[in-house]
Motif scaffolding. Sequence first.
Motif, PDB file in Angstrom:
ATOM      1  N   TYR A  20       0.847  -1.188   0.000  1.00 18.42           N
ATOM      2  CA  TYR A  20       0.000   0.000   0.000  1.00 18.42           C
ATOM      3  C   TYR A  20       0.888   1.245   0.000  1.00 18.42           C
ATOM      4  O   TYR A  20       2.099   1.172   0.199  1.00 18.42           O
ATOM      5  N   GLY A  21       0.260   2.391  -0.222  1.00 17.77           N
ATOM      6  CA  GLY A  21       0.968   3.668  -0.159  1.00 17.77           C
ATOM      7  C   GLY A  21       1.746   3.976  -1.422  1.00 17.77           C
ATOM      8  O   GLY A  21       1.606   3.345  -2.456  1.00 17.77           O
ATOM      9  N   ASN A  22       2.626   4.963  -1.319  1.00 18.44           N
ATOM     10  CA  ASN A  22       3.378   5.447  -2.472  1.00 18.44           C
ATOM     11  C   ASN A  22       4.524   4.523  -2.872  1.00 18.44           C
ATOM     12  O   ASN A  22       5.129   4.713  -3.927  1.00 18.44           O
ATOM     13  N   ASN A  23       4.856   3.555  -2.029  1.00 20.26           N
ATOM     14  CA  ASN A  23       5.972   2.653  -2.311  1.00 20.26           C
ATOM     15  C   ASN A  23       5.498   1.284  -2.778  1.00 20.26           C
ATOM     16  O   ASN A  23       6.227   0.297  -2.662  1.00 20.26           O
ATOM     17  N   LYS A  24       4.289   1.218  -3.309  1.00 23.53           N
ATOM     18  CA  LYS A  24       3.749  -0.072  -3.750  1.00 23.53           C
ATOM     19  C   LYS A  24       4.592  -0.666  -4.875  1.00 23.53           C
ATOM     20  O   LYS A  24       4.895  -1.853  -4.871  1.00 23.53           O
ATOM     21  N   GLY A  25       4.971   0.175  -5.835  1.00 19.78           N
ATOM     22  CA  GLY A  25       5.784  -0.312  -6.947  1.00 19.78           C
ATOM     23  C   GLY A  25       7.133  -0.827  -6.478  1.00 19.78           C
ATOM     24  O   GLY A  25       7.620  -1.852  -6.968  1.00 19.78           O
ATOM     25  N   ALA A  26       7.750  -0.130  -5.529  1.00 19.09           N
ATOM     26  CA  ALA A  26       9.042  -0.574  -4.997  1.00 19.09           C
ATOM     27  C   ALA A  26       8.899  -1.898  -4.260  1.00 19.09           C
ATOM     28  O   ALA A  26       9.778  -2.764  -4.345  1.00 19.09           O
ATOM     29  N   PHE A  27       7.783  -2.071  -3.555  1.00 18.77           N
ATOM     30  CA  PHE A  27       7.540  -3.327  -2.840  1.00 18.77           C
ATOM     31  C   PHE A  27       7.414  -4.496  -3.817  1.00 18.77           C
ATOM     32  O   PHE A  27       8.004  -5.565  -3.616  1.00 18.77           O
ATOM     33  N   LEU A  28       6.661  -4.297  -4.902  1.00 20.59           N
ATOM     34  CA  LEU A  28       6.505  -5.353  -5.899  1.00 20.59           C
ATOM     35  C   LEU A  28       7.835  -5.666  -6.572  1.00 20.59           C
ATOM     36  O   LEU A  28       8.131  -6.827  -6.875  1.00 20.59           O
ATOM     37  N   THR A  29       8.648  -4.644  -6.795  1.00 17.19           N
ATOM     38  CA  THR A  29       9.960  -4.854  -7.390  1.00 17.19           C
ATOM     39  C   THR A  29      10.867  -5.628  -6.444  1.00 17.19           C
ATOM     40  O   THR A  29      11.646  -6.484  -6.880  1.00 17.19           O
ATOM     41  N   ASP A  30      10.774  -5.340  -5.151  1.00 17.96           N
ATOM     42  CA  ASP A  30      11.575  -6.084  -4.165  1.00 17.96           C
ATOM     43  C   ASP A  30      11.260  -7.578  -4.216  1.00 17.96           C
ATOM     44  O   ASP A  30      12.165  -8.417  -4.082  1.00 17.96           O
ATOM     45  N   LEU A  31       9.985  -7.918  -4.403  1.00 18.21           N
ATOM     46  CA  LEU A  31       9.609  -9.328  -4.517  1.00 18.21           C
ATOM     47  C   LEU A  31      10.268  -9.964  -5.735  1.00 18.21           C
ATOM     48  O   LEU A  31      10.750 -11.110  -5.675  1.00 18.21           O
ATOM     49  N   LYS A  32      10.297  -9.229  -6.865  1.00 18.52           N
ATOM     50  CA  LYS A  32      10.939  -9.741  -8.074  1.00 18.52           C
ATOM     51  C   LYS A  32      12.435  -9.901  -7.865  1.00 18.52           C
ATOM     52  O   LYS A  32      13.053 -10.865  -8.352  1.00 18.52           O
ATOM     53  N   ILE A  33      13.050  -8.957  -7.157  1.00 19.32           N
ATOM     54  CA  ILE A  33      14.487  -9.027  -6.902  1.00 19.32           C
ATOM     55  C   ILE A  33      14.817 -10.254  -6.060  1.00 19.32           C
ATOM     56  O   ILE A  33      15.762 -11.006  -6.355  1.00 19.32           O
ATOM     57  N   ILE A  34      14.038 -10.485  -5.014  1.00 19.50           N
ATOM     58  CA  ILE A  34      14.260 -11.663  -4.162  1.00 19.50           C
ATOM     59  C   ILE A  34      14.075 -12.944  -4.960  1.00 19.50           C
ATOM     60  O   ILE A  34      14.862 -13.893  -4.857  1.00 19.50           O
ATOM     61  N   SER A  35      13.026 -12.974  -5.787  1.00 20.24           N
ATOM     62  CA  SER A  35      12.741 -14.156  -6.595  1.00 20.24           C
ATOM     63  C   SER A  35      13.885 -14.459  -7.561  1.00 20.24           C
ATOM     64  O   SER A  35      14.316 -15.618  -7.696  1.00 20.24           O
ATOM     65  N   ASN A  36      14.391 -13.443  -8.242  1.00 17.37           N
ATOM     66  CA  ASN A  36      15.457 -13.663  -9.220  1.00 17.37           C
ATOM     67  C   ASN A  36      16.794 -13.952  -8.550  1.00 17.37           C
ATOM     68  O   ASN A  36      17.605 -14.708  -9.106  1.00 17.37           O
ATOM     69  N   ALA A  37      17.045 -13.366  -7.387  1.00 19.38           N
ATOM     70  CA  ALA A  37      18.264 -13.692  -6.649  1.00 19.38           C
ATOM     71  C   ALA A  37      18.248 -15.162  -6.227  1.00 19.38           C
ATOM     72  O   ALA A  37      19.277 -15.862  -6.307  1.00 19.38           O
ATOM     73  N   THR A  38      17.085 -15.639  -5.798  1.00 16.96           N
ATOM     74  CA  THR A  38      16.942 -17.054  -5.440  1.00 16.96           C
ATOM     75  C   THR A  38      17.136 -17.947  -6.663  1.00 16.96           C
ATOM     76  O   THR A  38      17.776 -19.004  -6.589  1.00 16.96           O
ATOM     77  N   THR A  39      16.595 -17.508  -7.813  1.00 13.78           N
ATOM     78  CA  THR A  39      16.756 -18.271  -9.053  1.00 13.78           C
ATOM     79  C   THR A  39      18.220 -18.392  -9.442  1.00 13.78           C
ATOM     80  O   THR A  39      18.664 -19.451  -9.913  1.00 13.78           O
ATOM     81  N   ILE A  40      18.997 -17.332  -9.241  1.00 17.99           N
ATOM     82  CA  ILE A  40      20.424 -17.367  -9.575  1.00 17.99           C
ATOM     83  C   ILE A  40      21.146 -18.399  -8.710  1.00 17.99           C
ATOM     84  O   ILE A  40      21.928 -19.227  -9.207  1.00 17.99           O
ATOM     85  N   ILE A  41      20.873 -18.367  -7.414  1.00 18.97           N
ATOM     86  CA  ILE A  41      21.557 -19.288  -6.493  1.00 18.97           C
ATOM     87  C   ILE A  41      21.228 -20.742  -6.825  1.00 18.97           C
ATOM     88  O   ILE A  41      22.124 -21.582  -7.006  1.00 18.97           O
ATOM     89  N   PHE A  42      19.929 -21.046  -6.930  1.00 20.33           N
ATOM     90  CA  PHE A  42      19.537 -22.422  -7.218  1.00 20.33           C
ATOM     91  C   PHE A  42      19.852 -22.805  -8.661  1.00 20.33           C
ATOM     92  O   PHE A  42      20.091 -23.985  -8.956  1.00 20.33           O
TER      93      PHE A  42
END
Length: 230
Positions: A20-42
């Motif tokens: 929620y709020g003005n940082n919604k886009g940044a929050f969704l991007t953080d989820l993508k960053i975590i997901s792709n970082a995990t993909t790199i490791i595995f």
Amino acid sequence: NFSRGIGMTGFNSILGYISYGNNKGAFLTDLKIISNATTIIFGIILSYILSKFLSLNIYSVLIALGALLGITGVVFLFKIPELEYTESANKMSLYDSVKNILKRKELKRYFSVFFLISLFTGIFPSFLILYMKRVYCQNDGIILFFTIFGSMGALFYGFFNRFLIDRLGSKPIFYLSIIIAILTVSSLIFFPRLSGYYSGIIFFGLIFFFYFMGKLGIENCDQNYFLELV
């Protein structure tokens, strides 16, 4: 995939609830960053395993491990508090919900664009993997290694996207991401057939890198735009 499709219907509702709020886009991007970082490791781990121990038993073990991790993720998901719905929303039937959606021109336009974009981003990765196996005779281990390049591109673009999406809005980054994806796909048409082994690795590594850059931007802006509409 059928079960995944059912689960996706509740995914956006959860994201809309916890972001929620003005940082919604940044929050969704953080989820993508975590997901792709995990993909790199595995991806690095799986690429090594498949290049050294390629067999049906290894595939079975990896599938079972993936299922176990998925079940573990669902356990954590159940710990998230239930969404709060209004009384009118609880009484609304599926037919009434669809009818209300179709009355909104912006949502109809969104779903039309979303269908075309999803068709493109969903088909191309599968085509690219099949193209590499049939035309360049790449094995499963090296193809999985290329997905690491893709996740690195998405990770790089994710940091760029995180600081701009809530400042510039979804549309400018969405258009830029589409241009990146189209130019990447077009390079397969105009680039000549590669003869060297390492030149092929570099070329397809760049293809995966830039395509997944565009793919992350498209999906992230699309999701952010949808949550703003609803």
